[in-house]
Motif scaffolding. Sequence first.
Motif, PDB file in Angstrom:
ATOM      1  N   PHE A   1      -5.190  12.345   0.017  1.00 35.17           N
ATOM      2  CA  PHE A   1      -5.968  13.425  -0.596  1.00 35.17           C
ATOM      3  C   PHE A   1      -6.793  14.181   0.450  1.00 35.17           C
ATOM      4  O   PHE A   1      -7.967  14.495   0.228  1.00 35.17           O
ATOM      5  N   THR A   2      -6.176  14.484   1.569  1.00 33.85           N
ATOM      6  CA  THR A   2      -6.835  15.316   2.578  1.00 33.85           C
ATOM      7  C   THR A   2      -7.132  16.690   1.981  1.00 33.85           C
ATOM      8  O   THR A   2      -6.261  17.310   1.360  1.00 33.85           O
TER       9      THR A   2
ATOM     10  N   ASP B   1      -6.476   5.380 -12.796  1.00 29.96           N
ATOM     11  CA  ASP B   1      -6.532   4.116 -12.070  1.00 29.96           C
ATOM     12  C   ASP B   1      -5.564   4.227 -10.892  1.00 29.96           C
ATOM     13  O   ASP B   1      -4.356   4.112 -11.060  1.00 29.96           O
ATOM     14  N   PHE B   2      -6.122   4.454  -9.704  1.00 30.67           N
ATOM     15  CA  PHE B   2      -5.280   4.680  -8.529  1.00 30.67           C
ATOM     16  C   PHE B   2      -4.985   3.385  -7.775  1.00 30.67           C
ATOM     17  O   PHE B   2      -4.158   3.365  -6.880  1.00 30.67           O
ATOM     18  N   ASN B   3      -5.712   2.321  -8.098  1.00 29.43           N
ATOM     19  CA  ASN B   3      -5.409   0.977  -7.586  1.00 29.43           C
ATOM     20  C   ASN B   3      -5.577   0.791  -6.076  1.00 29.43           C
ATOM     21  O   ASN B   3      -5.153  -0.229  -5.540  1.00 29.43           O
ATOM     22  N   PHE B   4      -6.183   1.732  -5.383  1.00 35.10           N
ATOM     23  CA  PHE B   4      -6.541   1.499  -3.976  1.00 35.10           C
ATOM     24  C   PHE B   4      -7.798   0.638  -3.967  1.00 35.10           C
ATOM     25  O   PHE B   4      -8.830   1.045  -4.492  1.00 35.10           O
ATOM     26  N   ASN B   5      -7.737  -0.546  -3.376  1.00 36.53           N
ATOM     27  CA  ASN B   5      -8.911  -1.420  -3.391  1.00 36.53           C
ATOM     28  C   ASN B   5      -9.865  -1.085  -2.249  1.00 36.53           C
ATOM     29  O   ASN B   5      -9.715  -0.089  -1.560  1.00 36.53           O
ATOM     30  N   CYS B   6     -10.849  -1.948  -2.051  1.00 36.38           N
ATOM     31  CA  CYS B   6     -11.929  -1.635  -1.114  1.00 36.38           C
ATOM     32  C   CYS B   6     -11.594  -1.937   0.343  1.00 36.38           C
ATOM     33  O   CYS B   6     -12.390  -1.626   1.228  1.00 36.38           O
TER      34      CYS B   6
ATOM     35  N   GLU C   1      -6.730   0.412   2.825  1.00 37.09           N
ATOM     36  CA  GLU C   1      -6.493   1.005   1.507  1.00 37.09           C
ATOM     37  C   GLU C   1      -7.287   2.308   1.366  1.00 37.09           C
ATOM     38  O   GLU C   1      -6.777   3.315   0.881  1.00 37.09           O
ATOM     39  N   ARG C   2      -8.550   2.277   1.813  1.00 38.92           N
ATOM     40  CA  ARG C   2      -9.376   3.479   1.682  1.00 38.92           C
ATOM     41  C   ARG C   2      -8.843   4.590   2.571  1.00 38.92           C
ATOM     42  O   ARG C   2      -8.865   5.769   2.220  1.00 38.92           O
ATOM     43  N   LYS C   3      -8.347   4.213   3.752  1.00 37.79           N
ATOM     44  CA  LYS C   3      -7.754   5.222   4.632  1.00 37.79           C
ATOM     45  C   LYS C   3      -6.523   5.841   3.993  1.00 37.79           C
ATOM     46  O   LYS C   3      -6.285   7.052   4.104  1.00 37.79           O
ATOM     47  N   GLY C   4      -5.731   5.019   3.322  1.00 38.63           N
ATOM     48  CA  GLY C   4      -4.535   5.531   2.653  1.00 38.63           C
ATOM     49  C   GLY C   4      -4.881   6.514   1.551  1.00 38.63           C
ATOM     50  O   GLY C   4      -4.224   7.554   1.394  1.00 38.63           O
TER      51      GLY C   4
ATOM     52  N   ARG D   1       0.816  -1.220   0.000  1.00 37.45           N
ATOM     53  CA  ARG D   1       0.000   0.000   0.000  1.00 37.45           C
ATOM     54  C   ARG D   1       0.845   1.264   0.000  1.00 37.45           C
ATOM     55  O   ARG D   1       0.482   2.277  -0.614  1.00 37.45           O
ATOM     56  N   VAL D   2       1.980   1.241   0.665  1.00 41.48           N
ATOM     57  CA  VAL D   2       2.807   2.437   0.768  1.00 41.48           C
ATOM     58  C   VAL D   2       3.220   2.949  -0.601  1.00 41.48           C
ATOM     59  O   VAL D   2       3.384   4.167  -0.797  1.00 41.48           O
ATOM     60  N   CYS D   3       3.352   2.066  -1.579  1.00 43.62           N
ATOM     61  CA  CYS D   3       3.749   2.491  -2.922  1.00 43.62           C
ATOM     62  C   CYS D   3       2.648   3.354  -3.552  1.00 43.62           C
ATOM     63  O   CYS D   3       2.936   4.368  -4.202  1.00 43.62           O
ATOM     64  N   ARG D   4       1.396   2.963  -3.367  1.00 37.11           N
ATOM     65  CA  ARG D   4       0.282   3.763  -3.873  1.00 37.11           C
ATOM     66  C   ARG D   4       0.172   5.078  -3.113  1.00 37.11           C
ATOM     67  O   ARG D   4      -0.140   6.124  -3.694  1.00 37.11           O
TER      68      ARG D   4
END
Length: 351
Positions: free
Chosen positions: A249-250, A232-237, A241-244, A204-207
């Motif tokens: 994007f705060t 395609d940002f590739n953060f899954n459900c 991942e959603r928190k990341g 996840r850190v890479c995304r």
Amino acid sequence: MTLKTALWLVSGLLSLVIAGSAAAQEVTSRLTVMTYNVENFFDAEDDPRMPNGSSNEVINTPAWVSAKAANVARVIQRFDFGRGPDVLVLTEVESQASLEAIKGALNNAGAAYVTAVLLDADPNRPAPKPDQRGIKVALLSKLPLASGFTPRSFPVDLTKASDCKSRDGAAGTTRDLLQVDLALPDGKTLTLFGGHLPSGGNPRVCREIAAQTIATLAAKLPQSHVILAAGDFNFNCAPEERKGLAAAFTGWVLPAQLDNACRGSGSQFYGREKTWSYLDVITQKASGSSQDWTIDPKTFRTVLTDNEQLQWDDRDQVMRPKAFRFNAETGKGSGTSDHWPIAIDLVRGGK
């Protein structure tokens, strides 16, 4: 002609003028933005800089390229009652030839799309290197480039993250980010960042690094710009991942559907875990002139315009995206991509 008839004609003409003006105002007060992962759209030419093979560059036949372009173009063209999107971010596009194939397959050879951008990335440059398959982010837009602006690309530096490594242990690679500044109808500037972030096979850190790179670039822009990011940002459900995604994007507007907690629909279905995810994202930096043109979260939707996008999966009992397949014997293609596109409206002045 009687006075009554003349007045009736004048009244009718005025009604047409007013209606026409209202229609024009409606057109310039609403724009549609779409992002579409077109799944490995490689052209028919060998790029001598790229390695070939199943996980690297693929060299297709001209017939394959033509058939794939036609199927992808139908999805794009039929969107918004046949108008097509005003701004379109495309991911997994290999080259200018691939982009031109899609554009050429649109009605009138895509003449409405006055802006077509894909920037080459040298695979042999010093680290941080780009994607080693050679796929890139591209953009088509009915809006012209902003005056004096030249499209730019930015590498995502994964070299300092020990977890972001390639299979051979070298520093991790991912697609360069694309920045395009477009002229909005009222003269303001729409800055759009197109991205294809590291895949789910990476930590996840890479995304998060890639997403934070977009946010950092956006923070340097003038407050007068309307700023969007899409791709395609590739953060899954999954919750982390959603928190990341949200943390990177705060201060940005993220449609609620993106946080689907592995329920409901998405832009791609992951068979192994039997979950839907909106891997594809459209988001807006909520500051400055972004208050003049705002994405309307209520208009966020999955784009389904063609039967070839759909495939029934007997095993998982779901209707899922239908990947493109080409029959060399018949010269015909079926399917479009393993992603469904998503879209949202960008509205002027909250109208």
